[in-house]
Enzyme design. Sequence first.
Site, PDB file in Angstrom:
ATOM      1  N   LYS A   1       0.795  -1.240   0.000  1.00 43.83           N
ATOM      2  CA  LYS A   1       0.000   0.000   0.000  1.00 43.83           C
ATOM      3  C   LYS A   1       0.825   1.289   0.000  1.00 43.83           C
ATOM      4  CE  LYS A   1      -3.378  -1.131  -0.594  1.00 43.83           C
ATOM      5  NZ  LYS A   1      -3.735  -1.897  -1.832  1.00 43.83           N
TER       6      LYS A   1
ATOM      7  N   HIS B   1       6.778  -7.434  -2.320  1.00 44.95           N
ATOM      8  CA  HIS B   1       6.575  -6.769  -1.021  1.00 44.95           C
ATOM      9  C   HIS B   1       7.540  -7.338   0.021  1.00 44.95           C
ATOM     10  CE1 HIS B   1       3.164  -4.489  -2.254  1.00 44.95           C
ATOM     11  NE2 HIS B   1       2.287  -5.468  -2.272  1.00 44.95           N
TER      12      HIS B   1
ATOM     13  N   SER C   1      -4.451   2.826   4.649  1.00 46.78           N
ATOM     14  CA  SER C   1      -4.677   2.217   3.342  1.00 46.78           C
ATOM     15  C   SER C   1      -4.710   0.691   3.456  1.00 46.78           C
ATOM     16  CB  SER C   1      -3.568   2.668   2.383  1.00 46.78           C
ATOM     17  OG  SER C   1      -3.779   2.133   1.104  1.00 46.78           O
TER      18      SER C   1
HETATM   19  S1  PPS Z   1      -0.574  -2.898  -3.290  1.00 47.68           S
HETATM   20  O1  PPS Z   1      -1.809  -3.709  -3.061  1.00 47.68           O
HETATM   21  O2  PPS Z   1       0.374  -3.068  -2.187  1.00 47.68           O
HETATM   22  O3  PPS Z   1       0.024  -3.136  -4.582  1.00 47.68           O
HETATM   23  O4  PPS Z   1      -1.095  -1.388  -3.231  1.00 47.68           O
HETATM   24  P1  PPS Z   1      -0.266  -0.106  -3.703  1.00 47.68           P
HETATM   25  O5  PPS Z   1      -0.439   0.061  -5.156  1.00 47.68           O
HETATM   26  O6  PPS Z   1       1.105  -0.164  -3.159  1.00 47.68           O
HETATM   27  O7  PPS Z   1      -0.994   1.058  -2.920  1.00 47.68           O
HETATM   28  C1  PPS Z   1      -2.327   1.448  -3.140  1.00 47.68           C
HETATM   29  C2  PPS Z   1      -2.452   2.851  -2.612  1.00 47.68           C
HETATM   30  O8  PPS Z   1      -1.837   3.753  -3.550  1.00 47.68           O
HETATM   31  C3  PPS Z   1      -2.800   4.674  -3.996  1.00 47.68           C
HETATM   32  N1  PPS Z   1      -2.534   5.095  -5.375  1.00 47.68           N
HETATM   33  C4  PPS Z   1      -2.318   6.377  -5.737  1.00 47.68           C
HETATM   34  N2  PPS Z   1      -2.246   7.493  -4.993  1.00 47.68           N
HETATM   35  C5  PPS Z   1      -2.034   8.651  -5.671  1.00 47.68           C
HETATM   36  N3  PPS Z   1      -1.916   8.735  -7.010  1.00 47.68           N
HETATM   37  C6  PPS Z   1      -1.976   7.627  -7.785  1.00 47.68           C
HETATM   38  N4  PPS Z   1      -1.859   7.722  -9.105  1.00 47.68           N
HETATM   39  C7  PPS Z   1      -2.180   6.363  -7.146  1.00 47.68           C
HETATM   40  N5  PPS Z   1      -2.319   5.092  -7.573  1.00 47.68           N
HETATM   41  C8  PPS Z   1      -2.532   4.334  -6.485  1.00 47.68           C
HETATM   42  C9  PPS Z   1      -4.120   3.927  -3.842  1.00 47.68           C
HETATM   43  O9  PPS Z   1      -5.221   4.794  -3.922  1.00 47.68           O
HETATM   44  C10 PPS Z   1      -3.902   3.311  -2.477  1.00 47.68           C
HETATM   45  O10 PPS Z   1      -3.903   4.272  -1.423  1.00 47.68           O
HETATM   46  P2  PPS Z   1      -5.209   4.718  -0.588  1.00 47.68           P
HETATM   47  O11 PPS Z   1      -4.698   5.627   0.490  1.00 47.68           O
HETATM   48  O12 PPS Z   1      -5.810   3.485  -0.019  1.00 47.68           O
HETATM   49  O13 PPS Z   1      -6.097   5.434  -1.544  1.00 47.68           O
END
Ligand code: PPS
Length: 277
Positions: free
Chosen positions: A29, A91, A121
């Site tokens: 996340k 991860h 998250s």
């Molecule tokens: S995972 O399941 O571990 O692969 O998830 P991961 O992609 O690492 O994290 C998901 C969170 O990243 C946010 N996210 C973004 N934030 C801002 N801009 C962009 N473009 C973007 N893309 C993904 C996503 O919304 C999750 O965070 P939260 O706080 O839950 O919204």
Amino acid sequence: MTHYFTNNWENIQNFQARPDDILIATYPKAGTTWVSLILDLLYFGKTAPERQTSIPIEHRVPFLEINIPSMFQGIDMAENLPTSPRLIKTHFPVQFVPKSFWEQNCKVVYVARNAKDNMVSFFHFDRMNMAEPEPGEWNNYFHRFMEGKMVFGSWYDHVNNWWKKKQTYSNIHYMFYEDMIEDTGREIDKLCSFLGLSPSAEEKKQITGGVQFDNMKKNDMVNHCTIPIMDFKISPFMRKGKVGDWKNHFTVAQNEEFEEDYKKKMKDLTLEFRTEI
Ligand code: PPS
């Protein structure tokens, strides 16, 4: 860890990396999907644009250690990638990365996110992802996170040990979610200089626009809407994409307790996170 990540342990540990493989490493996340799409666009956006509309991101950038029979077999997916370089997600805490990545001196992009937003998250992700343990109620989850009793372990150990690795292994680019939110273009520039890429100004503009949260949220090839174990009715994968959402979850007392504990665990003052921008 859960069995989805340990089932195939030996084969994962023996995974044969290639020198041009790029590993995208994160605590869950922290912005994995965001950086995965940026790298995919930088490498293949121009030469293979059809990927963007035909192959979900989780197939373009396989998750190395995942093993959910009949759905995802990470190492098979990585081994069968037709691209060069291969972009591979993990991860794993640094000590579990298959040793061939170090032997081959692969480039590694590590993304870290401040603990408070990362926790929030992860909580919502655990609610909606049927392959994750039930998160239970928030206060309990909050304490579990601080104790490191999470899938993939302690956030504190993860970000610190990857930070330490950077001192002895120079091919790591350590980046922060908050910096990406503040100025995506600037962070893409830094990534490009680490990777030795020089996209045109036009290409860069297109990539920066395409990876903004609202665009990724409505892009079905990257928003994970095709993954059956995720229930978007409970919480979408692209949830809020903000710095500071923790303020909507932490009580004042929880914040005080968190800060106290944080100081004890985060002794290396060279590793600094921003919880608001
Ligand atoms: S995972 O399941 O571990 O692969 O998830 P991961 O992609 O690492 O994290 C998901 C969170 O990243 C946010 N996210 C973004 N934030 C801002 N801009 C962009 N473009 C973007 N893309 C993904 C996503 O919304 C999750 O965070 P939260 O706080 O839950 O919204």
